[in-house]
Design an enzyme around this catalytic site. Structure first.
Site, PDB file in Angstrom:
ATOM      1  CG  ASN A  85      -7.135   4.942  -6.430  1.00  0.00           C
ATOM      2  OD1 ASN A  85      -5.937   4.936  -6.164  1.00  0.00           O
ATOM      3  ND2 ASN A  85      -7.909   3.914  -6.216  1.00  0.00           N
ATOM      4  CG  HIS A  97      -1.028   2.335  -4.458  1.00  0.00           C
ATOM      5  ND1 HIS A  97      -1.487   3.269  -5.360  1.00  0.00           N
ATOM      6  CD2 HIS A  97      -2.092   1.599  -4.089  1.00  0.00           C
ATOM      7  CE1 HIS A  97      -2.795   3.099  -5.518  1.00  0.00           C
ATOM      8  NE2 HIS A  97      -3.188   2.088  -4.775  1.00  0.00           N
ATOM      9  CE1 TYR A 123      -5.295   1.108   2.052  1.00  0.00           C
ATOM     10  CE2 TYR A 123      -3.564   2.700   1.625  1.00  0.00           C
ATOM     11  CZ  TYR A 123      -4.573   1.889   1.172  1.00  0.00           C
ATOM     12  OH  TYR A 123      -4.863   1.839  -0.164  1.00  0.00           O
TER      13      TYR A 123
END
Ligand code: NDP
EC number: 1.11.1.-
Length: 489
Positions: free
Chosen positions: A133, A60, A343
């Site tokens: 997504n 990403h 993350y």
């Protein structure tokens, strides 16, 4: 806001604020002589320039973002006690970052790739990040496979390019990818813009209400602009002519006041249904069919403000699926569980330990009250307050109420596959999706897949890949095999 509003007044200065006399000529020993170390402006400029980049996201990396407003349109308090969802008409500020997955920071937007949908709600109970997504499913269902999977999508260590052999080897050996791959090579695999696609929370999450009852939830954001896609040929052309097409489209739409919006829906499963549902409801490679759990409209998301600085607000924006608020929590989805760690860890490496305190990332409707301190670029926001708890000097303290409700578990620890359910299958929903497509889309799907599989160097890898689609739907497999054979000769 447009760029004209950002003009700076006053003379040019150094980083320390001293006026600059000459920004065109470096200081030399006499006319034509070598440059002097005492030219601090030159040294400062070169040194700062060398350090302008931070590590790009491993996945990403390429993205665009905008601020917006989420508005509740239906009372959902029977399912969740989250305050930002507590009453019809309530508005919450948001920031949404779109992205592609595999490309590097400078890659073109118009490519066949899932699109990231990272949405931050700045709620009065802290930031809630929904990091999904533009597809409701994913390629794998256990985070332990993620690094291997991404290695096959990125550059091969020897050739330095993405290799069809690696991609199809992994997908062929990971039949759970068949649903997502069918989606990706269908028409929705290349959206015409970020505005013309849906967003999905993708995972199953927990909602819990004031009474402590648990519900499992899936989020859907349906585009109000309508679904619009590019064919492979259109995308190939656009990627060359205008690599920034999606980013430009989003910024220009907001600049002209044409604010994109999405209708927000949820599917709700009472907790008691999960154990005996026909397939594992926490499997990220599957959707919940609408006929089992019909989508319920709960809100509207509108994007209405562009970031003023791409690096500060888009590149340095961080999202974590672990950022929950009271009334919302994780499910046992093994992909989600891995992401809860990955993350935050990525941001600490990429942006630093104080990433959550940058303007785009920090809570806007409340404040962060922690006892964590210091680290690179700490801004001293806590001033002289005590940095420990318990203490006798006042300050923030725990609430004793968990954000989510715990689940009962049994059995021994071990490298277990997820619990099996009566109708678990890696192929059924891929087949359903194939049969749902128009005849035209099926043809394009087969053509797109065949073009890529035909590049594989080994027959066994190609055959295994085709077999997964054959198991999804006999006609799908037959057509694909014929198309690959025609190309490979
Ligand atoms: P439904 O007929 O109730 O729902 C079909 C869904 O598929 C709709 O949300 C629709 O989205 C979407 N869709 C329509 N055409 C396409 C396409 N060409 N490519 C991708 N998605 C499309 O059926 P089910 O709930 O039983 O799902 C059937 C299949 O639809 C699934 O296997 C899955 O692949 C796909 N799907 C299912 C979703 C779900 O949450 N159940 C969500 C999205 C897709 P739209 O209204 O925007 O056209």
């Amino acid at each position: 806001m447009t760029q004209e509003a950002h003009v700076t007044q006053g003379p040019l200065t150094t980083e320390a604020g001293a006026p600059v006399a000459d920004n065109q000529n470096s200081e030399t020993a006499g006319v034509g002589g070598p440059v002097l170390v005492q030219d601090q402006l030159l040294l400062e400029k070169l040194a700062h320039f060398n350090r302008e980049r931070i590590p790009e996201r491993v996945v990403h990396a390429r993205g665009a973002g905008a601020y917006g407003t989420f508005t509740v349109t239906r009372d959902v308090s029977q399912w969740t006690r989250a305050k930002f969802l507590s009453e019809v008409g309530k508005e919450t500020e948001t920031f949404l970052r779109f992205s592609t997955v595999a490309g590097n920071l400078g890659a073109a937007d118009a490519v066949r790739d899932p699109r990231g949908w990272a949405l931050k709600f700045y709620t009065e109970e802290g930031n809630y990040d929904l990091v999904g997504n533009n597809t409701p499913v994913f390629f794998i269902k256990d985070a332990i496979k993620f690094p291997d999977f991404i290695h096959t999508q990125k550059r091969d260590p020897y050739t330095g390019s993405q290799e069809a052999d690696n991609v199809w080897d992994f997908w062929g050996l990971s039949p759970e990818s068949t649903h997502q791959v069918t989606w990706l090579f269908g028409d929705r695999g290349i959206p015409a813009s970020y505005r013309h696609m849906n967003g999905y929370g993708s995972h199953t999450f927990q909602w819990n209400n004031e009474a402590g009852e648990v519900f499992w939830v899936k989020y859907h954001f349906k585009t109000d602009q309508g679904i619009k896609n590019l064919t492979q040929d259109e995308a190939n052309r656009l990627a060359g002519e205008d690599p920034d097409s999606h980013q430009r489209d989003l910024r220009e739409a907001i600049e002209r006041g044409d604010f994109p919006s999405w209708t927000v829906q949820v599917q709700i499963m009472p907790a008691a249904d999960a154990a005996n549902y026909r397939f594992n409801p926490f499997d990220l490679t599957k959707v919940w069919p609408h006929e089992d759990y019909p989508p319920i409209e709960i809100g509207k998301l509108e994007l209405n403000r562009n970031p003023e600085n791409i690096f500060a607000e888009v590149e340095q924006s961080v999202f974590s699926p672990a950022h929950f608020v009271p009334g919302i929590g994780p499910s046992p989805d093994k992909m989600l569980q891995g992401r809860l760690f990955a993350y935050g860890d990525a941001h600490r490496y990429r942006v630093g330990i104080n990433a959550d305190h940058l303007p785009v990332n920090r809570p806007h409707a409340t404040e962060a009250r922690t006892h964590s301190r210091d680290g690179f670029l700490y801004d001293g926001r806590h001033k002289g307050a005590k940095n420990y708890e318990p203490n006798s000097f006042g300050g923030p303290h725990q609430t004793d109420r968990p954000l989510w409700v715990g689940s009962a578990v049994t059995g021994a620890t071990g490298d277990h596959a997820a619990p099996s359910h009566a109708e678990d299958s890696d192929f059924v929903q891929a087949g359903t999706l194939y049969r749902l497509m128009s005849e035209g889309e099926r043809g394009r799907l087969v053509e797109n897949l065949a073009g890529f599989i035909a590049k594989v160097s080994r027959d066994d890898i190609a055959e295994r890949a085709i077999d997964n689609f054959r198991q999804a739907d006999g006609d799908f497999g037959k057509r694909l095999e014929a198309a690959v054979q025609a190309l490979r000769g």
